[in-house]
Motif scaffolding. Structure first.
Motif, short mmCIF file in Angstrom:
data_model
loop_
_atom_site.label_atom_id
_atom_site.label_comp_id
_atom_site.label_asym_id
_atom_site.label_seq_id
_atom_site.Cartn_x
_atom_site.Cartn_y
_atom_site.Cartn_z
N LEU A 171 0.84 -1.19 0.00
CA LEU A 171 0.00 0.00 0.00
C LEU A 171 0.88 1.24 0.00
CD1 LEU A 171 -2.65 -1.05 2.68
CD2 LEU A 171 -2.73 -1.37 0.20
N PRO A 172 0.57 2.25 -0.83
CA PRO A 172 1.36 3.48 -0.81
C PRO A 172 1.41 4.06 0.60
CG PRO A 172 -0.09 3.47 -2.72
CD PRO A 172 -0.49 2.30 -1.86
N GLY A 173 2.59 4.42 1.04
CA GLY A 173 2.78 4.95 2.39
C GLY A 173 4.24 4.76 2.77
N GLY A 174 4.50 4.32 3.98
CA GLY A 174 5.87 4.06 4.39
C GLY A 174 6.63 5.29 4.82
N GLY A 175 5.94 6.28 5.40
CA GLY A 175 6.59 7.52 5.79
C GLY A 175 6.32 8.62 4.79
N LEU A 176 6.62 9.86 5.18
CA LEU A 176 6.30 11.00 4.31
C LEU A 176 7.08 10.98 3.00
CD1 LEU A 176 6.04 13.93 6.90
CD2 LEU A 176 4.19 12.81 5.66
N SER A 177 8.36 10.65 3.05
CA SER A 177 9.16 10.61 1.82
C SER A 177 8.60 9.57 0.87
CB SER A 177 10.62 10.28 2.15
OG SER A 177 11.19 11.24 2.99
N SER A 178 8.39 8.37 1.38
CA SER A 178 7.89 7.27 0.57
C SER A 178 6.51 7.57 0.01
CB SER A 178 7.85 5.98 1.40
OG SER A 178 7.36 4.90 0.65
N ALA A 179 5.62 8.08 0.85
CA ALA A 179 4.25 8.36 0.40
C ALA A 179 4.25 9.41 -0.71
CB ALA A 179 3.41 8.84 1.58
N GLN A 180 5.07 10.44 -0.57
CA GLN A 180 5.11 11.49 -1.59
C GLN A 180 5.72 10.97 -2.89
OE1 GLN A 180 3.67 14.43 -1.50
NE2 GLN A 180 4.29 14.77 -3.62
N GLU A 233 8.05 0.67 8.31
CA GLU A 233 7.53 -0.60 7.78
C GLU A 233 6.58 -0.35 6.61
OE1 GLU A 233 5.02 -4.56 9.28
OE2 GLU A 233 5.44 -2.87 10.66
N GLU A 234 6.75 -1.13 5.55
CA GLU A 234 5.82 -1.08 4.41
C GLU A 234 4.59 -1.90 4.76
OE1 GLU A 234 8.23 -0.74 0.32
OE2 GLU A 234 8.62 -2.60 1.39
N HIS A 235 3.44 -1.41 4.34
CA HIS A 235 2.20 -2.13 4.61
C HIS A 235 1.83 -2.98 3.40
CE1 HIS A 235 1.28 -0.02 8.37
NE2 HIS A 235 1.79 1.04 7.78
N VAL A 236 1.82 -4.28 3.63
CA VAL A 236 1.49 -5.25 2.58
C VAL A 236 -0.03 -5.32 2.40
CG1 VAL A 236 1.65 -7.66 1.87
CG2 VAL A 236 3.58 -6.58 3.04
N TYR A 237 -0.44 -5.40 1.16
CA TYR A 237 -1.87 -5.49 0.88
C TYR A 237 -2.47 -6.78 1.44
CZ TYR A 237 -5.98 -6.94 -1.78
OH TYR A 237 -7.22 -7.42 -2.14
#
Length: 241
Positions: A171-180, A233-237
């Protein structure tokens, strides 16, 4: 692991680029210097030359029309401006992503800055339809350097070496840098779709398409890399129950 810093390109702002490039077809885009009774002098006693200012507004687009680099006036709803707008929007999203990356020192900021400069060059190319522009205009704004695509591929491979294997959708996310960076990735895909339409008519170089296609891949991997470097942490679908 941080990647080696790429060479930095120093370019003016996007609006300044198009104002200067359009000056040959629209003299109203530059403001005439005002006459003064006495010219300013520098410390050596020499006269200082007054620099011309670039107008932020020209009022030439108030009726929904705007000019391409070759001087052709077309509606702002034209496909060229959809492609230009999406490319500019992508650049803005990358600017925000770069600020987040600078704060976390994840090593991605120099790469994003280089890409932003390349996107300005790409915008100039898009604004110069190959089918209706002069040979000199096309040459001046060409975007046919395949090494730029190869460079992105090298960065992708290097970043991916440090990442855990991807076995599920994330899922898109993983902190502000990653999400952007994920947001920028989706805008890159939209910009690519608009440029495809122009390429089908022979108005942009195939390298432009290759670059945008590979760029979205780079942004996906860089989003994962940012999360990894920042310890988020990355959120897995998982299918909702």
């Amino acid at each position: 692991m941080l990647l080696a810093r790429p060479s930095r390109l120093l370019l003016p702002s996007c609006r300044a680029v198009f104002r200067v490039m359009s000056s040959s077809s629209s003299s109203s885009s530059l403001e005439k210097p005002q006459k003064q009774s006495g010219a300013a002098m520098d410390s050596s006693g020499s006269r200082k030359k007054k620099k011309k200012k670039i107008n932020v507004y020209t009022r030439t687009g108030d009726k929904g029309m705007s000019s391409l680099f070759n001087g052709k006036r077309v509606p702002k709803t034209d496909g060229f401006f959809h492609a230009l707008g999406a490319t500019d929007e992508l650049n803005a999203h990358l600017g925000l992503a770069r600020e987040h990356c600078l704060k976390t020192e994840n090593g991605l900021a120099p790469y994003l800055e280089t890409i932003q400069a390349h996107l300005l060059d790409l915008g100039s190319h898009i604004a110069t339809p190959m089918q209706t522009s002069s040979e000199s205009q096309v040459e001046r704004t060409k975007f046919d350097d395949a090494s730029l695509v190869t460079e992105l591929e090298m960065w992708i491979d290097k970043l991916d070496e440090d990442l855990p294997p991807l076995r599920n959708f994330i899922l898109p996310g993983g902190g502000l840098s990653s999400a952007q960076l994920h947001v920028a990735r989706t805008v890159a895909r939209r910009a690519e779709r608009h440029v495809v339409e122009l390429a089908e008519d022979g108005n942009v170089c195939p390298t432009a398409l290759h670059y945008l296609n590979r760029l979205s891949d780079f942004l996906f991997v860089s989003a994962r890399y940012a999360a990894h470097q920042e310890g988020v942490e990355e959120h897995v679908y998982k299918k909702p129950k």
